[in-house]
Design a protein around this motif. Sequence first.
Motif, PDB file in Angstrom:
ATOM      1  N   GLN A 377       0.824  -1.204   0.000  1.00 45.77           N
ATOM      2  CA  GLN A 377       0.000   0.000   0.000  1.00 45.77           C
ATOM      3  C   GLN A 377       0.862   1.259   0.000  1.00 45.77           C
ATOM      4  N   GLU A 378       1.921   1.266   0.784  1.00 49.67           N
ATOM      5  CA  GLU A 378       2.791   2.446   0.836  1.00 49.67           C
ATOM      6  C   GLU A 378       3.389   2.748  -0.534  1.00 49.67           C
ATOM      7  N   TRP A 379       3.922   1.742  -1.187  1.00 52.49           N
ATOM      8  CA  TRP A 379       4.532   1.947  -2.499  1.00 52.49           C
ATOM      9  C   TRP A 379       3.493   2.380  -3.531  1.00 52.49           C
ATOM     10  N   PHE A 380       2.342   1.711  -3.499  1.00 52.31           N
ATOM     11  CA  PHE A 380       1.319   1.994  -4.505  1.00 52.31           C
ATOM     12  C   PHE A 380       0.777   3.412  -4.349  1.00 52.31           C
ATOM     13  N   GLU A 381       0.445   3.796  -3.123  1.00 55.57           N
ATOM     14  CA  GLU A 381      -0.130   5.116  -2.905  1.00 55.57           C
ATOM     15  C   GLU A 381       0.899   6.231  -3.050  1.00 55.57           C
ATOM     16  N   ALA A 382       2.184   5.878  -2.980  1.00 60.37           N
ATOM     17  CA  ALA A 382       3.244   6.858  -3.200  1.00 60.37           C
ATOM     18  C   ALA A 382       3.534   7.070  -4.682  1.00 60.37           C
ATOM     19  N   GLY A 383       2.821   6.343  -5.559  1.00 59.89           N
ATOM     20  CA  GLY A 383       3.048   6.489  -6.984  1.00 59.89           C
ATOM     21  C   GLY A 383       4.307   5.800  -7.464  1.00 59.89           C
ATOM     22  N   ALA A 384       4.773   4.801  -6.703  1.00 58.13           N
ATOM     23  CA  ALA A 384       5.994   4.098  -7.085  1.00 58.13           C
ATOM     24  C   ALA A 384       5.737   3.004  -8.111  1.00 58.13           C
ATOM     25  N   CYS A 385       4.480   2.600  -8.287  1.00 52.98           N
ATOM     26  CA  CYS A 385       4.178   1.508  -9.205  1.00 52.98           C
ATOM     27  C   CYS A 385       2.682   1.492  -9.504  1.00 52.98           C
ATOM     28  N   ASP A 386       2.328   0.754 -10.527  1.00 51.42           N
ATOM     29  CA  ASP A 386       0.922   0.499 -10.843  1.00 51.42           C
ATOM     30  C   ASP A 386       0.475  -0.851 -10.300  1.00 51.42           C
ATOM     31  N   GLY A 387       1.405  -1.599  -9.787  1.00 44.34           N
ATOM     32  CA  GLY A 387       1.138  -2.919  -9.228  1.00 44.34           C
ATOM     33  C   GLY A 387       2.448  -3.611  -8.946  1.00 44.34           C
ATOM     34  N   PHE A 388       2.374  -4.900  -8.684  1.00 41.10           N
ATOM     35  CA  PHE A 388       3.555  -5.667  -8.300  1.00 41.10           C
ATOM     36  C   PHE A 388       3.587  -6.984  -9.064  1.00 41.10           C
ATOM     37  N   TRP A 389       4.810  -7.493  -9.244  1.00 35.80           N
ATOM     38  CA  TRP A 389       4.935  -8.895  -9.625  1.00 35.80           C
ATOM     39  C   TRP A 389       5.584  -9.595  -8.436  1.00 35.80           C
ATOM     40  N   VAL A 390       4.829 -10.524  -7.889  1.00 37.67           N
ATOM     41  CA  VAL A 390       5.137 -11.149  -6.608  1.00 37.67           C
ATOM     42  C   VAL A 390       5.860 -12.467  -6.846  1.00 37.67           C
ATOM     43  N   SER A 391       6.978 -12.661  -6.135  1.00 36.68           N
ATOM     44  CA  SER A 391       7.758 -13.893  -6.254  1.00 36.68           C
ATOM     45  C   SER A 391       7.694 -14.656  -4.934  1.00 36.68           C
ATOM     46  N   PRO A 392       6.813 -15.641  -4.806  1.00 37.65           N
ATOM     47  CA  PRO A 392       6.757 -16.434  -3.569  1.00 37.65           C
ATOM     48  C   PRO A 392       8.069 -17.176  -3.335  1.00 37.65           C
ATOM     49  N   ASP A 393       8.441 -17.331  -2.074  1.00 36.47           N
ATOM     50  CA  ASP A 393       9.692 -18.030  -1.777  1.00 36.47           C
ATOM     51  C   ASP A 393       9.597 -19.505  -2.119  1.00 36.47           C
ATOM     52  N   VAL A 394       8.477 -20.145  -1.752  1.00 34.15           N
ATOM     53  CA  VAL A 394       8.230 -21.560  -2.052  1.00 34.15           C
ATOM     54  C   VAL A 394       6.822 -21.649  -2.631  1.00 34.15           C
ATOM     55  N   ASN A 395       6.708 -22.069  -3.869  1.00 37.41           N
ATOM     56  CA  ASN A 395       5.402 -22.086  -4.527  1.00 37.41           C
ATOM     57  C   ASN A 395       4.398 -23.000  -3.834  1.00 37.41           C
ATOM     58  N   GLU A 396       4.882 -24.113  -3.301  1.00 42.44           N
ATOM     59  CA  GLU A 396       3.988 -25.141  -2.782  1.00 42.44           C
ATOM     60  C   GLU A 396       3.011 -24.590  -1.743  1.00 42.44           C
ATOM     61  N   ASP A 397       3.477 -23.697  -0.872  1.00 45.26           N
ATOM     62  CA  ASP A 397       2.564 -23.091   0.107  1.00 45.26           C
ATOM     63  C   ASP A 397       2.560 -21.573   0.034  1.00 45.26           C
ATOM     64  N   GLY A 398       3.579 -20.979  -0.601  1.00 44.43           N
ATOM     65  CA  GLY A 398       3.688 -19.523  -0.608  1.00 44.43           C
ATOM     66  C   GLY A 398       2.625 -18.834  -1.430  1.00 44.43           C
ATOM     67  N   ILE A 399       2.192 -19.444  -2.535  1.00 44.46           N
ATOM     68  CA  ILE A 399       1.144 -18.835  -3.355  1.00 44.46           C
ATOM     69  C   ILE A 399      -0.174 -18.822  -2.592  1.00 44.46           C
ATOM     70  N   ASP A 400      -0.525 -19.942  -1.979  1.00 45.12           N
ATOM     71  CA  ASP A 400      -1.759 -20.001  -1.194  1.00 45.12           C
ATOM     72  C   ASP A 400      -1.731 -18.995  -0.045  1.00 45.12           C
ATOM     73  N   THR A 401      -0.593 -18.871   0.616  1.00 46.23           N
ATOM     74  CA  THR A 401      -0.492 -17.932   1.730  1.00 46.23           C
ATOM     75  C   THR A 401      -0.736 -16.505   1.266  1.00 46.23           C
ATOM     76  N   PHE A 402      -0.130 -16.122   0.143  1.00 47.49           N
ATOM     77  CA  PHE A 402      -0.329 -14.774  -0.362  1.00 47.49           C
ATOM     78  C   PHE A 402      -1.790 -14.560  -0.763  1.00 47.49           C
ATOM     79  N   VAL A 403      -2.359 -15.531  -1.460  1.00 41.38           N
ATOM     80  CA  VAL A 403      -3.739 -15.421  -1.940  1.00 41.38           C
ATOM     81  C   VAL A 403      -4.732 -15.390  -0.779  1.00 41.38           C
ATOM     82  N   ASP A 404      -4.516 -16.221   0.215  1.00 40.54           N
ATOM     83  CA  ASP A 404      -5.488 -16.372   1.297  1.00 40.54           C
ATOM     84  C   ASP A 404      -5.306 -15.364   2.425  1.00 40.54           C
ATOM     85  N   GLU A 405      -4.104 -14.788   2.554  1.00 45.72           N
ATOM     86  CA  GLU A 405      -3.846 -13.932   3.709  1.00 45.72           C
ATOM     87  C   GLU A 405      -3.488 -12.494   3.362  1.00 45.72           C
TER      88      GLU A 405
END
Length: 446
Positions: A377-405
């Motif tokens: 939120q800080e980066w986005f509202e500061a005009g630093a980006c239009d969005g993010f490309w997110v790199s989970p550390d471990v896909n097996e559980d990291g994608i679900d964690t980001f999506v669900d939490e």
Amino acid sequence: MTTTSRQMILGMHLGTGYGSQANAWRAPGVDPAAYTDIEAQVRYARAAERGTIDFLFLPDNLAITPSMGEGIPQATIDPVVTVAALARETSRIGFVVTGTTTFNEPYNIARQYKALDVTTHGRFGWNAVTTADPAAAANFGQTIAERPVRYGRAHEVIQAVQALWGSWGEEAWTRDKDSGRFVDLDQVRPVGLRGEYIASQGPLPIPPSEQGQPVIFSAGGGEYGLTIAGRYASGVIGAAFTIEDARAQRRAARQAAHRYGRNPDEVKFFAGLMPLIGSTVEEALARRRHLDEVSAPRRVPYLGAMLGLPLEPEQVDRPLTDAELADARPSGFDPRSQRALEVARQGWTIRDILAHGVIDYHPTPVGPPCVVADYMQEWFEAGACDGFWVSPDVNEDGIDTFVDEVVPILRERGLFHEDYQGTTLREHLGAPAQYGLDPRVWQEAS
């Protein structure tokens, strides 16, 4: 609840069968054979789509990397084949695939990528890059050309590809059973392009997709990279470690678009993010310590170089001394070093400093999901980006964690959509319609 009329666009890095961390393949619950397991990739893609992530970003690597003996490969076994499989198991999420202009001919790129765009129903994008890796060049029996030549070829390839994409007229496919006329060949025309580096006659025998043609992305910075971003890109994949740097990169991409006659709002800038999520900071660090148990000592001298200190591997489990902290100076050549010093001053051991992701290739917010959401939120509202490309550390559980939490927090704050608003990648990005060459850019480039 924070509300905003502007909402971020989210992509997710799906570069390997494991995750962004080199030792992700050794994480608990991860099948070490996932590199060739397309079902694992399908599972990750479905999880990202469940979170209404706008696109998956698949890099490519044309040579084996030196670190592959112990770490994970940098890309899937083939991103195009992977997308073809993932598209059959998803319906809304977009796909952006890296493809080199250096070792591909425009007709091959145009045919393959437009076929993917048609079969994904308009969900495909091309991250157009040049290649400067001598090992990759050797695989094609070539050597690396100087940068002006690589980028000169890149411009010709991209223009030829877009011309080929538009060579099958939008109304050409008649499919008239009564008259027996399948295609109006008067609307399928050769492009007949010949430049200094490439040539292609055309036309391409593929009709438009639901979005017309694939969306162009760019991942290059600097003077040469901005010519690609400014002329052709609807999405720019960035690498910035401060809000100020991200703002500058976003502003540069937008200014480049304006120089080439385009509306700057057509270009969306995505900042990289490598979140390390746990219920507490300590839990998150324990997750990373486990991944880095073997590799952390080898990284200690590198951290020392970042801070101007002679650190040795056997010192990994102690904090920096008061004298070392007094002598430490962030490297002017590494934008990550200021963050490394900030973490060191908090009293963590060297192992834990490294566990904070201070030498990751994108910023790493550490802690509960709200910490990650606050950072975004800080980066986005500061005009630093239009969005993010997110790199989970471990896909097996990291994608679900980001999506669900994390995603629910962003939605609650009005920063991210509740559901997909369209069906194509172009709609997800808010990119304008385009079929064939952009006449504004073509006139400038001619």
